[in-house]
Design a protein around this motif. Structure first.
Motif, short mmCIF file in Angstrom:
data_model
loop_
_atom_site.label_atom_id
_atom_site.label_comp_id
_atom_site.label_asym_id
_atom_site.label_seq_id
_atom_site.Cartn_x
_atom_site.Cartn_y
_atom_site.Cartn_z
N GLY A 220 20.73 37.27 26.52
CA GLY A 220 21.63 37.65 27.61
C GLY A 220 23.10 37.53 27.25
N LEU B 196 25.41 40.56 26.55
CA LEU B 196 25.95 41.37 27.64
C LEU B 196 27.12 40.70 28.35
CD1 LEU B 196 22.59 42.60 29.24
CD2 LEU B 196 24.00 43.76 27.54
N THR B 197 27.58 39.56 27.86
CA THR B 197 28.68 38.84 28.51
C THR B 197 29.96 39.65 28.48
OG1 THR B 197 27.73 36.70 27.92
CG2 THR B 197 30.07 36.74 28.46
N HIS C 119 23.78 34.07 31.76
CA HIS C 119 23.09 34.81 30.69
C HIS C 119 21.58 34.58 30.70
CE1 HIS C 119 23.23 30.86 28.67
NE2 HIS C 119 22.26 31.31 27.90
N LYS D 238 19.50 34.84 33.23
CA LYS D 238 18.81 35.88 33.99
C LYS D 238 18.95 37.25 33.33
CE LYS D 238 19.09 33.53 38.46
NZ LYS D 238 19.55 33.60 39.87
N THR D 239 20.13 37.55 32.79
CA THR D 239 20.31 38.86 32.15
C THR D 239 19.45 38.97 30.89
OG1 THR D 239 22.27 38.04 30.97
CG2 THR D 239 22.64 39.19 33.05
N GLN E 147 15.54 40.47 31.11
CA GLN E 147 15.28 41.90 30.99
C GLN E 147 15.31 42.35 29.53
OE1 GLN E 147 18.07 44.35 33.14
NE2 GLN E 147 16.98 46.24 32.70
N SER F 87 14.27 32.70 28.01
CA SER F 87 15.61 33.05 28.48
C SER F 87 15.91 32.41 29.83
CB SER F 87 15.73 34.57 28.58
OG SER F 87 17.01 34.93 29.07
#
Length: 370
Positions: A236, A239-240, A251, A253-254, A257, A280
């Motif tokens: 995650g 994607l920060t 991060h 939770k992201t 996926q 994650s």
């Protein structure tokens, strides 16, 4: 029809390594004749005629002789064969490269013919951490990637190489070689920007997200599921938003996926996809377990119990944060499992779930309430 032992079993014998699998190549026959001689053989190949017999793999080769077949292989250290009389056949460079511990390609064409060999070469780098990676190999891997043919490999074959690499003694070496040869796309494209991202704020982290991921994976070496979880736990962070770096709020939770996306792309077993998502989601809380409130502890333990990944997540946390809360968490887990729901609260749906959670929170917090 001639049968030859080939590849790893011959190589590992000369390296004094344990031999786990024995592969054979069959020359001078077709599938009909092979099955006439070995009727219990089970087909497993799609593009090639590959069979399993007594736990061993038999590949029917189109080569005219064993020398031609060895010339079609990936690395010189694997271009070895033995006939039923014990005679050894090899690529001219095989024994010298085994002796000098060098990973060298047989030729460029073989990688172009089957680009999976890029991932196989990277996997061998992880399996043989003391072997030098030749300039010829990195050069051919780069050229193969530049041709844009890595996407033509079937997902299952790439996924199998990933899992084999993650079971190796130094799994980070697999990713390092793929990085250095620009071979991550499209299969592991989510980590391409890892070198440019800080792992986190000081003093907790000093290096890049890539270096941190390497370290966690290698600390977990020996268990491919744990290494996969180490690979997934910080996905995650890729994607920060740059504006908040070096922090990575949310991060966990992201990354869920992303872990699922990569696992499905590689056609990995469901257990691995679940483990990557769980890694994650919970690794941060596992690393600060001693500071969590009873309610958060109960929710976490309940979820890990359901996923059957309780011990694995705390092993990941110890490798990630260098904080080991497993003993404390295990005690809490034993406590909440002893809690029984009173008869009057059973079969009430959400009300029952809420009550058992309340009782479990009281139990691990030492409350005397009911």
């Amino acid at each position: 029809m001639k049968l030859y032992k080939v590849g790893g079993s011959i190589r590992d014998r000369f390296l004094n390594r344990a031999i786990h699998d024995t592969d054979y190549v069959v020359i001078g026959t077709d599938e009909k004749c092979f099955l006439a001689g070995f009727p219990s053989a089970r087909p497993v190949g799609k593009k090639k005629a590959v069979y399993i017999l007594d736990g061993n793999e038999y590949t029917l080769s189109h080569s005219k002789n064993i020398e031609e077949d060895l010339g079609s292989r990936d690395l010189t250290i694997n271009a070895l064969a033995e006939d039923d009389e014990g005679r050894i056949f090899s690529h001219p460079q095989s024994f010298e490269d085994i002796k000098n511990k060098i990973l060298r390609p047989v030729n460029q064409k073989n990688f172009f013919d089957d680009p999976l060999r890029v991932f196989r070469a990277a996997r061998f780098a992880a399996e043989f951490p003391d072997f030098y990676i030749s300039d010829e190999l990195t050069g051919i891997m780069k050229k193969t990637s530049e041709k844009g043919i890595l996407s033509s490999i079937t997902a299952e074959r790439v996924g199998m190489e990933v899992l084999k690499a993650f079971a190796a003694p130094v799994p980070s070496r697999f990713l390092k070689l793929l990085f250095s040869t620009d071979s991550l796309n499209p299969w592991l494209e989510e980590i391409v920007n890892f070198p440019q991202i800080p792992a986190g704020p000081k003093p907790y982290h000093n290096g890049s997200l890539l270096e941190h991921t390497y370290n966690v994976m290698d600390r977990l070496a020996g268990d491919k599921l744990l290494v996969w979880m180490g690979f997934c736990h910080d996905l995650g962070k890729s994607l920060t938003d740059e504006k908040i770096l070096p922090h990575h709020y949310g991060h966990e939770k992201t990354g869920v996926q992303l872990a699922e996306r990569i696992g499905q792309r590689l056609r990995l077993p469901k257990a691995f996809i679940k483990a990557g998502k769980t890694a994650s989601l919970w690794h941060m809380k596992a690393g600060t377990y001693g500071d969590l409130r009873p309610g958060t502890r109960v929710d976490m333990l309940t979820s890990l119990l359901k996923d059957e990944l309780f011990e694995e997540v705390f092993k990941l946390s110890a490798a990630d944060k260098q904080n080991d809360y497993f003993v404390i968490a295990k005690k809490d887990m034993e406590t909440i499992l002893k809690v029984k729901l009173p008869e009057e609260f059973r079969d009430l749906g959400e009300k029952s779930a809420s009550k058992i959670r309340e009782l479990r929170c009281q139990a691990i917090s030492g409350s005397k309430g009911t």
